[in-house]
Design a protein around this motif. Structure first.
Motif: not given
Length: 55
Positions: A7-21, A30-36
């Motif tokens: 599930l973690l592999e397919i989840l993405a940040c709704p703001a920038c579409k980057s992967p989450l960790r 935490a978003c790996t892109g925008c940091g939210l």
């Protein structure tokens, strides 16, 4: 926090579409892109930009 790896592999940040960790010590994602940082409540990720916080 119990979020399956698949599930973690397919989840993405709704703001920038980057992967989450997973932030295991804080029950957050935490978003790996925008940091939210998104909360996880009762093992359910709350992926709403309005609920996210900036680090």
């Amino acid at each position: 926090m119990k979020i399956d790896d698949w599930l973690l592999e397919i989840l993405a940040c709704p703001a920038c579409k980057s992967p989450l960790r997973a932030e295991l010590d804080a029950d957050e994602l935490a978003c790996t892109g925008c940091g939210l940082v998104y909360p996880v409540r009762d093992d359910i990720p709350v992926l709403l930009v309005d609920e996210a916080r900036k680090p």
